[in-house]
Write a protein that holds these residues in place. Structure first.
Motif, mmCIF file in Angstrom:
data_model
loop_
_atom_site.group_PDB
_atom_site.id
_atom_site.type_symbol
_atom_site.label_atom_id
_atom_site.label_comp_id
_atom_site.label_asym_id
_atom_site.label_seq_id
_atom_site.Cartn_x
_atom_site.Cartn_y
_atom_site.Cartn_z
ATOM 1 N N VAL A 273 0.803 -1.072 -0.062
ATOM 2 C CA VAL A 273 0.142 -0.051 0.254
ATOM 3 C C VAL A 273 0.763 1.197 0.039
ATOM 4 N N PRO A 274 0.519 2.426 -0.390
ATOM 5 C CA PRO A 274 1.246 3.519 -0.366
ATOM 6 C C PRO A 274 1.715 3.883 0.897
ATOM 7 N N ILE A 275 2.858 4.501 0.805
ATOM 8 C CA ILE A 275 3.655 4.942 2.168
ATOM 9 C C ILE A 275 2.605 5.875 3.054
ATOM 10 N N ASP A 276 1.851 6.714 2.599
ATOM 11 C CA ASP A 276 1.081 7.619 3.312
ATOM 12 C C ASP A 276 -0.448 6.729 3.158
ATOM 13 N N ALA A 277 -0.433 5.458 3.487
ATOM 14 C CA ALA A 277 -1.897 4.838 3.314
ATOM 15 C C ALA A 277 -2.783 5.355 4.418
ATOM 16 N N SER A 278 -4.124 5.268 4.406
ATOM 17 C CA SER A 278 -5.003 6.018 5.361
ATOM 18 C C SER A 278 -5.317 4.770 6.159
ATOM 19 N N TRP A 279 -6.124 5.068 7.267
ATOM 20 C CA TRP A 279 -6.435 4.065 8.396
ATOM 21 C C TRP A 279 -7.568 3.207 7.489
ATOM 22 N N PRO A 280 -8.448 3.556 6.693
ATOM 23 C CA PRO A 280 -9.144 2.462 6.080
ATOM 24 C C PRO A 280 -8.581 1.621 4.919
ATOM 25 N N GLN A 281 -7.414 1.974 4.392
ATOM 26 C CA GLN A 281 -6.612 1.352 3.518
ATOM 27 C C GLN A 281 -5.909 0.200 4.577
ATOM 28 N N LEU A 282 -5.442 0.724 5.399
ATOM 29 C CA LEU A 282 -4.606 -0.337 6.550
ATOM 30 C C LEU A 282 -5.481 -1.438 6.866
ATOM 31 N N GLU A 283 -6.572 -1.042 7.323
ATOM 32 C CA GLU A 283 -7.849 -1.943 8.073
ATOM 33 C C GLU A 283 -7.907 -2.985 7.204
ATOM 34 N N LYS A 284 -7.818 -3.041 5.832
ATOM 35 C CA LYS A 284 -7.878 -3.955 4.755
ATOM 36 C C LYS A 284 -6.714 -5.053 4.812
ATOM 37 N N LEU A 285 -5.688 -4.846 5.456
ATOM 38 C CA LEU A 285 -4.437 -5.791 5.490
ATOM 39 C C LEU A 285 -4.785 -6.978 6.394
ATOM 40 N N PRO A 286 -4.825 -8.040 5.857
ATOM 41 C CA PRO A 286 -5.092 -9.013 7.052
ATOM 42 C C PRO A 286 -4.152 -9.364 8.126
ATOM 43 N N TYR A 287 -2.612 -9.182 7.419
ATOM 44 C CA TYR A 287 -1.902 -9.737 8.471
ATOM 45 C C TYR A 287 -1.524 -8.798 9.474
ATOM 46 N N LEU A 288 -1.698 -7.212 9.070
ATOM 47 C CA LEU A 288 -1.543 -6.289 9.863
ATOM 48 C C LEU A 288 -2.767 -6.299 11.065
ATOM 49 N N MET A 289 -3.896 -6.710 10.463
ATOM 50 C CA MET A 289 -4.936 -6.658 11.455
ATOM 51 C C MET A 289 -4.863 -8.073 12.245
ATOM 52 N N VAL B 34 15.541 3.357 4.292
ATOM 53 C CA VAL B 34 15.032 4.021 3.272
ATOM 54 C C VAL B 34 13.929 2.825 2.566
ATOM 55 N N ASP B 35 12.621 3.473 2.527
ATOM 56 C CA ASP B 35 11.728 2.643 1.942
ATOM 57 C C ASP B 35 11.506 2.969 0.640
ATOM 58 N N ASN B 36 11.876 2.070 -0.518
ATOM 59 C CA ASN B 36 11.776 2.509 -1.860
ATOM 60 C C ASN B 36 10.250 2.541 -2.370
ATOM 61 N N SER B 37 9.599 1.703 -1.765
ATOM 62 C CA SER B 37 8.247 1.308 -2.236
ATOM 63 C C SER B 37 7.205 2.289 -2.031
ATOM 64 N N GLY B 38 5.773 2.132 -2.573
ATOM 65 C CA GLY B 38 4.869 3.175 -2.197
ATOM 66 C C GLY B 38 4.950 4.423 -2.682
#
Ligand code: HEM
Length: 261
Positions: free
Chosen positions: A85-101, A257-261
């Motif tokens: 997900v983008p580096i500035d992902a919002s809470w609703p975007q992050l909540e969709k990530l199963p492993y994070l949850m 250094v995070d090159n993704s997102g």
């Protein structure tokens, strides 16, 4: 259950999408008797919000970060998921990530929320039928609990029941994934259940998602003079406390250094 309006909205002339402030909900609350609308009550509400809103998410975060840093395979899997997900992902975007949850569920499970037994009284008679997870011989019968009987349940006993959470003291986000993981959610008691359950569940979820994502993506961390006893439940202060001489979870931190997102 839908929260009951206190009537403050009607008095303030606020629109339906504007939120009622906590203090206002005490001072203008028509269902509270005048002797409750006092400075003491405001102090108590303020202290509860400050305490509940800081200590509890901080405890879950400490537990999560200890286990992430002690288990590189869990950390790497989480980082790989966050990099989708983008580096500035919002809470609703992050909540969709199963492993994070799943990591958050597991941190909350091992934080035990409030460890003191919290009481409840039902206004109606209840029939209690033990679930299939109750395995002690002779305890599978149903009980009738008369109306208004004081009852309580211990989060510690639910969260460490071997038949629900095998190897319960191991930090294992995997147990919250898939069909089996969804089934376990009803045994997540960190926020308790019912009409007095935690008021800040959504705020806690937002805090945990955003803070974990930001720290995991921005920093490489190594535990410093920290071991499992800095996050284990050794003393009951109504919340779980580790060994008394603990200085908390400490780490050395390097910007990555995070090159993704
Ligand atoms: C991981 C974080 C959190 C955990 C594990 C947690 C856990 C709990 C628990 C176990 C209770 C007691 C519920 C009961 O009496 O049955 C509670 C109540 C409460 N929590 Fe949280 N909490 C968290 C975060 C927050 C946050 C961020 C806030 C926001 C300010 C908050 C505000 C409250 C309030 C106001 C109550 C009292 C509710 C009432 O008595 O009706 N909590 N919380």
């Amino acid at each position: 259950m839908k929260a009951q309006s206190t009537g403050a909205d009607r008095k303030s002339g606020r629109g339906p999408n504007e939120k009622e402030a906590v203090y206002e909900s005490v001072l203008v609350n028509e269902s509270l008797p005048p002797q409750e609308r006092t400075l003491t009550r405001l102090e108590q509400e303020g202290a509860l919000l400050a305490l509940a809103g800081t200590e509890s998410p901080a405890l879950s975060l400490s537990i999560i970060f200890y286990h992430l840093l002690a288990n590189p395979s869990i950390l790497n899997r989480l980082r790989a998921e966050l990099e989708t997900v983008p580096i500035d992902a919002s809470w609703p975007q992050l909540e969709k990530l199963p492993y994070l949850m799943a990591v958050i569920e597991e941190g909350n499970r091992l934080s035990f929320g409030v460890t003191a037994r919290i009481g409840r009284r039902a206004y109606e008679e209840l029939i209690f039928t033990p679930s299939s997870y109750v395995t002690t011989p002779g305890t599978r019968k149903s009980y009738t609990i008369p109306a208004r009987t004081p009852m309580s349940i211990s989060t510690l006993s639910v969260h460490t029941t071997q038949s629900i959470f095998p190897d319960p003291f191991t930090f294992d986000p995997e147990r919250w994934l898939g069909e089996a993981g969804r089934g376990r959610k009803r045994f997540q008691m960190a926020f308790t259940k019912g009409s007095r359950k935690c008021l800040g569940i959504e705020l806690a979820s937002a805090e945990l998602c955003l803070v974990i994502a930001a720290l995991v993506r921005s920093f490489d961390m190594t535990l410093y003079e920290t071991d499992a006893r800095d996050v284990s439940f050794e003393h009951d202060y109504q919340i779980a406390m580790p060994k008394l001489e603990s200085k908390g979870v400490r780490a050395t931190v390097k910007l990555r250094v995070d090159n993704s997102g």
